[in-house]
Design a protein around this motif. Structure first.
Motif, PDB file in Angstrom:
ATOM      1  N   LYS A 205       0.833  -1.200   0.000  1.00 39.95           N
ATOM      2  CA  LYS A 205       0.000   0.000   0.000  1.00 39.95           C
ATOM      3  C   LYS A 205       0.869   1.251   0.000  1.00 39.95           C
ATOM      4  CE  LYS A 205      -3.135  -2.739   2.735  1.00 39.95           C
ATOM      5  NZ  LYS A 205      -3.358  -3.161   4.122  1.00 39.95           N
ATOM      6  N   LYS A 206       0.949   1.900  -1.146  1.00 37.49           N
ATOM      7  CA  LYS A 206       1.676   3.184  -1.258  1.00 37.49           C
ATOM      8  C   LYS A 206       3.060   3.102  -0.613  1.00 37.49           C
ATOM      9  CE  LYS A 206      -1.542   5.872  -3.213  1.00 37.49           C
ATOM     10  NZ  LYS A 206      -1.661   4.834  -4.252  1.00 37.49           N
ATOM     11  N   VAL A 207       3.797   2.085  -1.008  1.00 37.43           N
ATOM     12  CA  VAL A 207       5.122   1.897  -0.412  1.00 37.43           C
ATOM     13  C   VAL A 207       6.155   2.796  -1.096  1.00 37.43           C
ATOM     14  CG1 VAL A 207       7.036   0.265  -0.157  1.00 37.43           C
ATOM     15  CG2 VAL A 207       4.704  -0.449   0.394  1.00 37.43           C
ATOM     16  N   SER A 208       6.821   3.606  -0.300  1.00 42.51           N
ATOM     17  CA  SER A 208       7.911   4.439  -0.807  1.00 42.51           C
ATOM     18  C   SER A 208       9.157   4.153   0.015  1.00 42.51           C
ATOM     19  CB  SER A 208       7.571   5.927  -0.679  1.00 42.51           C
ATOM     20  OG  SER A 208       6.457   6.248  -1.487  1.00 42.51           O
ATOM     21  N   LEU A 209      10.259   3.939  -0.672  1.00 42.70           N
ATOM     22  CA  LEU A 209      11.542   3.819   0.023  1.00 42.70           C
ATOM     23  C   LEU A 209      12.659   4.047  -0.982  1.00 42.70           C
ATOM     24  CD1 LEU A 209      12.867   0.839  -0.796  1.00 42.70           C
ATOM     25  CD2 LEU A 209      11.311   0.007   0.920  1.00 42.70           C
ATOM     26  N   HIS A 210      13.858   4.235  -0.475  1.00 48.45           N
ATOM     27  CA  HIS A 210      14.990   4.389  -1.384  1.00 48.45           C
ATOM     28  C   HIS A 210      16.227   3.723  -0.797  1.00 48.45           C
ATOM     29  CE1 HIS A 210      15.807   7.667   1.429  1.00 48.45           C
ATOM     30  NE2 HIS A 210      17.062   7.541   1.053  1.00 48.45           N
ATOM     31  N   ILE A 211      17.125   3.373  -1.708  1.00 49.54           N
ATOM     32  CA  ILE A 211      18.400   2.769  -1.325  1.00 49.54           C
ATOM     33  C   ILE A 211      19.492   3.544  -2.037  1.00 49.54           C
ATOM     34  CG2 ILE A 211      19.786   0.655  -1.454  1.00 49.54           C
ATOM     35  CD1 ILE A 211      16.904  -0.739  -1.660  1.00 49.54           C
ATOM     36  N   ASN A 212      20.421   4.092  -1.274  1.00 51.12           N
ATOM     37  CA  ASN A 212      21.518   4.850  -1.882  1.00 51.12           C
ATOM     38  C   ASN A 212      22.634   3.915  -2.315  1.00 51.12           C
ATOM     39  OD1 ASN A 212      20.340   7.419  -1.494  1.00 51.12           O
ATOM     40  ND2 ASN A 212      21.040   7.442   0.639  1.00 51.12           N
ATOM     41  N   GLU A 213      23.412   4.378  -3.280  1.00 45.99           N
ATOM     42  CA  GLU A 213      24.557   3.599  -3.744  1.00 45.99           C
ATOM     43  C   GLU A 213      25.488   3.277  -2.585  1.00 45.99           C
ATOM     44  OE1 GLU A 213      26.452   5.635  -6.968  1.00 45.99           O
ATOM     45  OE2 GLU A 213      24.792   5.159  -8.320  1.00 45.99           O
ATOM     46  N   GLY A 214      25.845   2.003  -2.460  1.00 46.57           N
ATOM     47  CA  GLY A 214      26.797   1.587  -1.433  1.00 46.57           C
ATOM     48  C   GLY A 214      26.189   1.319  -0.072  1.00 46.57           C
ATOM     49  N   GLU A 215      24.895   1.566   0.057  1.00 48.82           N
ATOM     50  CA  GLU A 215      24.254   1.341   1.351  1.00 48.82           C
ATOM     51  C   GLU A 215      23.833  -0.119   1.541  1.00 48.82           C
ATOM     52  OE1 GLU A 215      21.556   4.810   3.331  1.00 48.82           O
ATOM     53  OE2 GLU A 215      20.785   3.971   1.481  1.00 48.82           O
ATOM     54  N   THR A 216      23.727  -0.511   2.805  1.00 49.73           N
ATOM     55  CA  THR A 216      23.031  -1.746   3.149  1.00 49.73           C
ATOM     56  C   THR A 216      21.747  -1.327   3.848  1.00 49.73           C
ATOM     57  OG1 THR A 216      25.071  -2.995   3.411  1.00 49.73           O
ATOM     58  CG2 THR A 216      23.121  -3.891   4.488  1.00 49.73           C
ATOM     59  N   VAL A 217      20.625  -1.704   3.245  1.00 51.85           N
ATOM     60  CA  VAL A 217      19.323  -1.310   3.782  1.00 51.85           C
ATOM     61  C   VAL A 217      18.528  -2.577   4.043  1.00 51.85           C
ATOM     62  CG1 VAL A 217      17.158  -0.097   3.251  1.00 51.85           C
ATOM     63  CG2 VAL A 217      19.342   0.891   2.535  1.00 51.85           C
ATOM     64  N   SER A 218      17.851  -2.643   5.180  1.00 52.15           N
ATOM     65  CA  SER A 218      17.031  -3.830   5.381  1.00 52.15           C
ATOM     66  C   SER A 218      15.573  -3.469   5.569  1.00 52.15           C
ATOM     67  CB  SER A 218      17.550  -4.694   6.535  1.00 52.15           C
ATOM     68  OG  SER A 218      17.549  -3.971   7.720  1.00 52.15           O
ATOM     69  N   LEU A 219      14.766  -4.468   5.294  1.00 52.38           N
ATOM     70  CA  LEU A 219      13.320  -4.361   5.446  1.00 52.38           C
ATOM     71  C   LEU A 219      12.923  -5.463   6.402  1.00 52.38           C
ATOM     72  CD1 LEU A 219      10.590  -3.205   4.339  1.00 52.38           C
ATOM     73  CD2 LEU A 219      10.649  -5.033   2.656  1.00 52.38           C
ATOM     74  N   ILE A 220      12.372  -5.061   7.555  1.00 53.93           N
ATOM     75  CA  ILE A 220      11.965  -6.075   8.511  1.00 53.93           C
ATOM     76  C   ILE A 220      10.447  -6.023   8.704  1.00 53.93           C
ATOM     77  CG2 ILE A 220      14.196  -6.095   9.710  1.00 53.93           C
ATOM     78  CD1 ILE A 220      12.980  -4.459  11.941  1.00 53.93           C
ATOM     79  N   GLY A 221       9.904  -7.100   9.219  1.00 53.68           N
ATOM     80  CA  GLY A 221       8.456  -7.174   9.408  1.00 53.68           C
ATOM     81  C   GLY A 221       8.044  -8.609   9.656  1.00 53.68           C
ATOM     82  N   SER A 222       6.825  -8.784  10.165  1.00 57.77           N
ATOM     83  CA  SER A 222       6.357 -10.131  10.519  1.00 57.77           C
ATOM     84  C   SER A 222       5.979 -10.934   9.286  1.00 57.77           C
ATOM     85  CB  SER A 222       5.112 -10.029  11.405  1.00 57.77           C
ATOM     86  OG  SER A 222       5.296  -9.066  12.384  1.00 57.77           O
ATOM     87  N   ASN A 223       5.635 -12.190   9.536  1.00 52.83           N
ATOM     88  CA  ASN A 223       5.130 -13.070   8.469  1.00 52.83           C
ATOM     89  C   ASN A 223       3.944 -12.423   7.782  1.00 52.83           C
ATOM     90  OD1 ASN A 223       5.821 -15.698  10.628  1.00 52.83           O
ATOM     91  ND2 ASN A 223       6.687 -15.592   8.599  1.00 52.83           N
ATOM     92  N   GLY A 224       3.973 -12.422   6.467  1.00 50.92           N
ATOM     93  CA  GLY A 224       2.828 -11.925   5.709  1.00 50.92           C
ATOM     94  C   GLY A 224       2.745 -10.411   5.597  1.00 50.92           C
ATOM     95  N   ALA A 225       3.764  -9.707   6.072  1.00 54.85           N
ATOM     96  CA  ALA A 225       3.740  -8.235   6.019  1.00 54.85           C
ATOM     97  C   ALA A 225       3.809  -7.708   4.589  1.00 54.85           C
ATOM     98  CB  ALA A 225       4.894  -7.667   6.841  1.00 54.85           C
ATOM     99  N   GLY A 226       4.447  -8.500   3.707  1.00 55.59           N
ATOM    100  CA  GLY A 226       4.574  -8.058   2.311  1.00 55.59           C
ATOM    101  C   GLY A 226       6.019  -7.861   1.879  1.00 55.59           C
ATOM    102  N   LYS A 227       6.955  -8.344   2.683  1.00 53.54           N
ATOM    103  CA  LYS A 227       8.382  -8.136   2.398  1.00 53.54           C
ATOM    104  C   LYS A 227       8.821  -8.811   1.100  1.00 53.54           C
ATOM    105  CE  LYS A 227       9.674 -10.168   6.197  1.00 53.54           C
ATOM    106  NZ  LYS A 227       8.337 -10.682   6.586  1.00 53.54           N
ATOM    107  N   SER A 228       8.467 -10.097   0.957  1.00 50.78           N
ATOM    108  CA  SER A 228       8.868 -10.809  -0.265  1.00 50.78           C
ATOM    109  C   SER A 228       8.179 -10.210  -1.482  1.00 50.78           C
ATOM    110  CB  SER A 228       8.517 -12.299  -0.165  1.00 50.78           C
ATOM    111  OG  SER A 228       9.228 -12.889   0.886  1.00 50.78           O
ATOM    112  N   THR A 229       6.920  -9.823  -1.293  1.00 52.91           N
ATOM    113  CA  THR A 229       6.186  -9.204  -2.392  1.00 52.91           C
ATOM    114  C   THR A 229       6.915  -7.953  -2.872  1.00 52.91           C
ATOM    115  OG1 THR A 229       4.104 -10.035  -1.513  1.00 52.91           O
ATOM    116  CG2 THR A 229       3.970  -8.163  -3.035  1.00 52.91           C
ATOM    117  N   LEU A 230       7.369  -7.163  -1.923  1.00 45.68           N
ATOM    118  CA  LEU A 230       8.077  -5.936  -2.292  1.00 45.68           C
ATOM    119  C   LEU A 230       9.341  -6.268  -3.087  1.00 45.68           C
ATOM    120  CD1 LEU A 230       8.670  -2.828  -0.114  1.00 45.68           C
ATOM    121  CD2 LEU A 230      10.487  -3.761  -1.486  1.00 45.68           C
TER     122      LEU A 230
END
Ligand code: ATP
Ligand code: MG
Length: 238
Positions: free
Chosen positions: A22-47
């Motif tokens: 739902k209206k997901v906005s995020l960004h990853i800068n060059e050289g960064e390590t960024v993580s996405l955390i959340g519970s089962n079924g939150a939508g992480k794999s979908t993203l």
């Protein structure tokens, strides 16, 4: 400030009538390590999968190196420097370690293959010992290493990892994260999806927390490690 390599803008994704993002906005800068955390079924794999266009975004934009890739083919995306190691360490079970690694290459010329494979063996010495072993006979941890190494064989500019620690013993999880740290120190840009919030936040420059298909919180790894909501929901309250 470094520039974004990837930007998601107001991304909506549906499975039939169900809205998974739902209206997901995020960004990853060059050289960064960024993580996405959340519970089962939150939508992480979908993203993560939607970056490759499977599933397709119903609305919103995916910008990679300044180019709108929202409607590009998965092939285009892979050949332009994004690689992913999907959830469930999917390796080719009947193939050997070497054969699996070869499957990860994109046609950039054979002269690089040997060199790249050697680089993978330096990163994951276990794989070198087992180079002629069939993937299905390897341990879960070894298969996970192989899945990551295979993704790296395409010389990606952006590496997407979906739950590399899933189902692995604590000692193996530590090894995997140590290798990711080493990889990050070489300048690789990493976007990591994890339920293991503790390891992920310690590794990451920044992180996002997803709840029910929406980004709920974001901050540096350090900030989120001490955030009350994160501690209670994802770090066992410790
Ligand atoms: N192919 C699909 N068809 C229909 N619904 C799906 C499909 N894939 C995922 N979903 C649903 O979308 C939601 C998000 O799933 P997703 O796999 O992205 O979650 P996740 O955060 O990766 O969870 P986990 O931590 O368990 O891997 C869930 O409700 C799931 O049931
Ligand atoms: Mg998942």
């Amino acid at each position: 400030m470094s520039k974004p390599i990837l930007e998601l803008k107001d991304l909506d994704v549906f499975y039939g009538p169900i809205q998974a993002l739902k209206k997901v906005s995020l960004h990853i800068n060059e050289g960064e390590t960024v993580s996405l955390i959340g519970s089962n079924g939150a939508g992480k794999s979908t993203l993560l999968m939607s970056i490759f266009g499977q599933p397709r975004a119903a609305d919103g934009q995916i910008i990679y190196q300044g180019v709108d890739i929202t409607h590009k083919s998965s092939h285009y995306i892979a050949s332009n420097g994004i690689a992913q190691s999907p959830e469930g360490r999917r390796v080719f079970p009947d193939m050997t370690v070497e054969e699996n690694l070869l499957m990860g290459t994109i046609p950039i010329g054979d002269q690089y293959v040997k060199e790249d494979m050697q680089r993978m063996f330096e990163l994951f010495p276990r794989l070198e010992e087992r180079r002629t072993q069939r993937a299905m006979t390897m341990s879960g941890g070894e298969q996970q290493m192989l899945a990551i190494a295979r993704a790296l064989m395409s010389r990606p500019k952006l590496l997407l990892l979906d739950e590399p620690s899933l189902g692995l013993a604590p000692i193996v999880v530590k090894q995997i994260f140590a290798t990711l740290r080493e990889l990050a120190s070489t300048g690789m840009t990493i976007f990591l999806v994890e339920q293991n919030a503790n390891h992920a936040l310690k590794l990451s420059d920044r992180a996002y927390v997803m709840v029910n298909g929406e980004i709920r919180l974001s901050g540096t790894g350090k900030e989120l490690l001490v955030n009350d909501e994160v501690r209670n929901a994802y770090l066992g309250g410790h």
